[in-house]
Design a protein around this motif. Structure first.
Motif, PDB file in Angstrom:
ATOM      1  N   THR A  30       7.634 -25.292  19.602  1.00 48.68           N
ATOM      2  CA  THR A  30       7.963 -24.804  18.260  1.00 48.68           C
ATOM      3  C   THR A  30       8.003 -25.951  17.269  1.00 48.68           C
ATOM      4  OG1 THR A  30       9.262 -23.031  19.244  1.00 48.68           O
ATOM      5  CG2 THR A  30       9.621 -23.470  16.916  1.00 48.68           C
ATOM      6  N   TRP A  31       8.612 -27.061  17.653  1.00 53.38           N
ATOM      7  CA  TRP A  31       8.701 -28.231  16.769  1.00 53.38           C
ATOM      8  C   TRP A  31       7.313 -28.789  16.460  1.00 53.38           C
ATOM      9  CZ3 TRP A  31       8.063 -33.359  19.032  1.00 53.38           C
ATOM     10  CH2 TRP A  31       8.118 -34.381  18.079  1.00 53.38           C
ATOM     11  N   MET A  32       6.475 -28.937  17.477  1.00 52.09           N
ATOM     12  CA  MET A  32       5.131 -29.469  17.251  1.00 52.09           C
ATOM     13  C   MET A  32       4.306 -28.531  16.378  1.00 52.09           C
ATOM     14  SD  MET A  32       5.012 -32.439  18.548  1.00 52.09           S
ATOM     15  CE  MET A  32       3.292 -32.801  18.571  1.00 52.09           C
ATOM     16  N   PHE A  33       4.416 -27.220  16.633  1.00 51.50           N
ATOM     17  CA  PHE A  33       3.697 -26.259  15.795  1.00 51.50           C
ATOM     18  C   PHE A  33       4.208 -26.306  14.358  1.00 51.50           C
ATOM     19  CE2 PHE A  33       2.778 -23.480  19.718  1.00 51.50           C
ATOM     20  CZ  PHE A  33       1.538 -24.060  19.895  1.00 51.50           C
ATOM     21  N   ALA A  34       5.531 -26.391  14.187  1.00 50.39           N
ATOM     22  CA  ALA A  34       6.108 -26.427  12.839  1.00 50.39           C
ATOM     23  C   ALA A  34       5.698 -27.697  12.105  1.00 50.39           C
ATOM     24  CB  ALA A  34       7.631 -26.329  12.915  1.00 50.39           C
ATOM     25  N   TRP A  35       5.639 -28.805  12.813  1.00 52.36           N
ATOM     26  CA  TRP A  35       5.330 -30.081  12.187  1.00 52.36           C
ATOM     27  C   TRP A  35       3.844 -30.215  11.865  1.00 52.36           C
ATOM     28  CZ3 TRP A  35       4.955 -35.428  14.820  1.00 52.36           C
ATOM     29  CH2 TRP A  35       5.020 -36.446  13.864  1.00 52.36           C
ATOM     30  N   LEU A  36       2.986 -29.948  12.855  1.00 53.08           N
ATOM     31  CA  LEU A  36       1.565 -30.209  12.696  1.00 53.08           C
ATOM     32  C   LEU A  36       0.776 -29.035  12.126  1.00 53.08           C
ATOM     33  CD1 LEU A  36       1.055 -32.128  16.049  1.00 53.08           C
ATOM     34  CD2 LEU A  36       1.431 -33.088  13.764  1.00 53.08           C
ATOM     35  N   LEU A  37       1.168 -27.801  12.463  1.00 53.58           N
ATOM     36  CA  LEU A  37       0.417 -26.627  12.027  1.00 53.58           C
ATOM     37  C   LEU A  37       1.276 -25.615  11.286  1.00 53.58           C
ATOM     38  CD1 LEU A  37      -1.645 -26.136  15.302  1.00 53.58           C
ATOM     39  CD2 LEU A  37      -2.447 -27.114  13.150  1.00 53.58           C
ATOM     40  N   GLY A  38       2.430 -26.058  10.819  1.00 48.83           N
ATOM     41  CA  GLY A  38       3.343 -25.155  10.134  1.00 48.83           C
ATOM     42  C   GLY A  38       2.797 -24.593   8.845  1.00 48.83           C
ATOM     43  N   LEU A  40       0.003 -23.446   8.434  1.00 43.99           N
ATOM     44  CA  LEU A  40      -0.809 -22.286   8.807  1.00 43.99           C
ATOM     45  C   LEU A  40       0.031 -21.169   9.419  1.00 43.99           C
ATOM     46  CD1 LEU A  40      -3.859 -24.121  10.403  1.00 43.99           C
ATOM     47  CD2 LEU A  40      -3.714 -23.091   8.136  1.00 43.99           C
ATOM     48  N   GLY A  41       1.329 -21.395   9.592  1.00 48.56           N
ATOM     49  CA  GLY A  41       2.210 -20.370  10.142  1.00 48.56           C
ATOM     50  C   GLY A  41       2.176 -20.266  11.648  1.00 48.56           C
ATOM     51  N   VAL A  42       1.600 -21.249  12.318  1.00 46.96           N
ATOM     52  CA  VAL A  42       1.457 -21.189  13.773  1.00 46.96           C
ATOM     53  C   VAL A  42       2.823 -21.128  14.452  1.00 46.96           C
ATOM     54  CG1 VAL A  42       0.568 -22.418  15.798  1.00 46.96           C
ATOM     55  CG2 VAL A  42      -0.782 -22.310  13.708  1.00 46.96           C
ATOM     56  N   ASP A  43       3.818 -21.832  13.912  1.00 45.12           N
ATOM     57  CA  ASP A  43       5.156 -21.789  14.504  1.00 45.12           C
ATOM     58  C   ASP A  43       5.743 -20.390  14.435  1.00 45.12           C
ATOM     59  OD1 ASP A  43       5.154 -22.198  11.701  1.00 45.12           O
ATOM     60  OD2 ASP A  43       7.208 -22.922  11.733  1.00 45.12           O
ATOM     61  N   ARG A  44       5.507 -19.684  13.347  1.00 45.31           N
ATOM     62  CA  ARG A  44       5.994 -18.310  13.211  1.00 45.31           C
ATOM     63  C   ARG A  44       5.286 -17.382  14.191  1.00 45.31           C
ATOM     64  NH1 ARG A  44      10.242 -16.774   9.650  1.00 45.31           N
ATOM     65  NH2 ARG A  44      10.821 -18.749   8.722  1.00 45.31           N
ATOM     66  N   PHE A  45       3.976 -17.533  14.338  1.00 46.72           N
ATOM     67  CA  PHE A  45       3.239 -16.719  15.301  1.00 46.72           C
ATOM     68  C   PHE A  45       3.753 -16.977  16.714  1.00 46.72           C
ATOM     69  CE2 PHE A  45      -0.107 -16.858  11.932  1.00 46.72           C
ATOM     70  CZ  PHE A  45      -0.166 -15.485  11.696  1.00 46.72           C
ATOM     71  N   TYR A  46       4.005 -18.244  17.043  1.00 43.50           N
ATOM     72  CA  TYR A  46       4.500 -18.612  18.371  1.00 43.50           C
ATOM     73  C   TYR A  46       5.856 -17.968  18.670  1.00 43.50           C
ATOM     74  CZ  TYR A  46       6.255 -21.499  22.193  1.00 43.50           C
ATOM     75  OH  TYR A  46       6.783 -21.919  23.376  1.00 43.50           O
ATOM     76  N   LEU A  47       6.719 -17.889  17.660  1.00 37.95           N
ATOM     77  CA  LEU A  47       8.050 -17.300  17.849  1.00 37.95           C
ATOM     78  C   LEU A  47       8.024 -15.772  17.819  1.00 37.95           C
ATOM     79  CD1 LEU A  47      10.158 -19.773  15.715  1.00 37.95           C
ATOM     80  CD2 LEU A  47      10.067 -19.616  18.205  1.00 37.95           C
ATOM     81  N   GLY A  48       6.860 -15.181  17.588  1.00 37.38           N
ATOM     82  CA  GLY A  48       6.728 -13.735  17.581  1.00 37.38           C
ATOM     83  C   GLY A  48       6.955 -13.105  16.220  1.00 37.38           C
ATOM     84  N   LYS A  49       7.072 -13.915  15.194  1.00 33.38           N
ATOM     85  CA  LYS A  49       7.300 -13.420  13.833  1.00 33.38           C
ATOM     86  C   LYS A  49       5.950 -13.290  13.124  1.00 33.38           C
ATOM     87  CE  LYS A  49      11.699 -15.876  13.754  1.00 33.38           C
ATOM     88  NZ  LYS A  49      12.496 -16.900  13.071  1.00 33.38           N
ATOM     89  N   ILE A  50       5.226 -12.251  13.484  1.00 33.68           N
ATOM     90  CA  ILE A  50       3.846 -12.089  13.035  1.00 33.68           C
ATOM     91  C   ILE A  50       3.760 -11.873  11.521  1.00 33.68           C
ATOM     92  CG2 ILE A  50       1.718 -10.752  13.346  1.00 33.68           C
ATOM     93  CD1 ILE A  50       2.627 -12.381  15.817  1.00 33.68           C
ATOM     94  N   GLY A  51       4.624 -11.034  10.979  1.00 33.62           N
ATOM     95  CA  GLY A  51       4.585 -10.732   9.541  1.00 33.62           C
ATOM     96  C   GLY A  51       4.779 -11.963   8.683  1.00 33.62           C
ATOM     97  N   THR A  52       5.812 -12.747   8.979  1.00 33.74           N
ATOM     98  CA  THR A  52       6.055 -13.949   8.190  1.00 33.74           C
ATOM     99  C   THR A  52       5.022 -15.032   8.517  1.00 33.74           C
ATOM    100  OG1 THR A  52       7.701 -14.690   9.798  1.00 33.74           O
ATOM    101  CG2 THR A  52       8.503 -13.546   7.824  1.00 33.74           C
ATOM    102  N   GLY A  53       4.448 -14.976   9.717  1.00 35.92           N
ATOM    103  CA  GLY A  53       3.371 -15.907  10.053  1.00 35.92           C
ATOM    104  C   GLY A  53       2.141 -15.668   9.191  1.00 35.92           C
ATOM    105  N   ILE A  54       1.792 -14.396   8.996  1.00 36.03           N
ATOM    106  CA  ILE A  54       0.651 -14.068   8.139  1.00 36.03           C
ATOM    107  C   ILE A  54       0.943 -14.476   6.698  1.00 36.03           C
ATOM    108  CG2 ILE A  54      -0.671 -12.143   7.162  1.00 36.03           C
ATOM    109  CD1 ILE A  54      -0.400 -10.782   9.931  1.00 36.03           C
ATOM    110  N   LEU A  55       2.159 -14.192   6.237  1.00 35.90           N
ATOM    111  CA  LEU A  55       2.533 -14.565   4.872  1.00 35.90           C
ATOM    112  C   LEU A  55       2.504 -16.084   4.681  1.00 35.90           C
ATOM    113  CD1 LEU A  55       3.408 -13.324   2.209  1.00 35.90           C
ATOM    114  CD2 LEU A  55       5.768 -13.520   2.973  1.00 35.90           C
TER     115      LEU A  55
END
Length: 134
Positions: A30-38, A40-55
């Motif tokens: 989660t930290w690496m996704f938030a830092w490097l690809l955050g 793009l919302g990748v951290d949100r997609f990883y945590l299962g928060k699809i709606g906020t990931g798309i936003l």
């Protein structure tokens, strides 16, 4: 006779600390996704928060603000998955995550400062003559 020690007017479980279930998601991922690809919302997609990931994807990390907030939430250990569960390995990896993140931001600031200085000194950089335009 009841074994409940709470007074009859207080519901059972009130006042007791809530049992916190841990997520099956990893803090490090989660930290690496938030830092490097955050952005793009990748951290949100990883945590299962699809709606906020798309936003977050459509707004490029909330124009950088949402990306930074999610990174801070993750580093503070309060980021949760879709079910509201905390990330399990936060305590054992938080120090190295903070150190690497601080070093990354420091390196970014240093390179940005050097780039700004070198923009005002065109004869010094680049020093190799074949890089200069004729």
């Amino acid at each position: 006779m009841s074994t409940n020690t709470a007074p009859p007017h207080v519901p059972a479980g009130v006042g007791a600390p809530p049992q916190t279930a841990m997520s099956d998601r990893s803090f490090i991922a989660t930290w690496m996704f938030a830092w490097l690809l955050g952005f793009l919302g990748v951290d949100r997609f990883y945590l299962g928060k699809i709606g906020t990931g798309i936003l977050k994807l459509l707004t490029v990390g909330g124009f950088g603000v949402w990306w930074l907030i999610d990174l801070i939430l993750t580093l503070a250990g309060v980021q949760r998955d879709k079910e509201g569960r905390l990330l399990p390995d936060f305590e054992e990896h938080k120090m190295i995550a903070w150190i690497i993140t601080a070093a990354g931001f420091g390196l970014w600031l240093f390179t940005a400062a050097i780039s700004r200085v070198m923009a005002y000194i065109p004869d010094v950089w680049p020093m190799m003559p074949w890089w200069q335009l004729q």
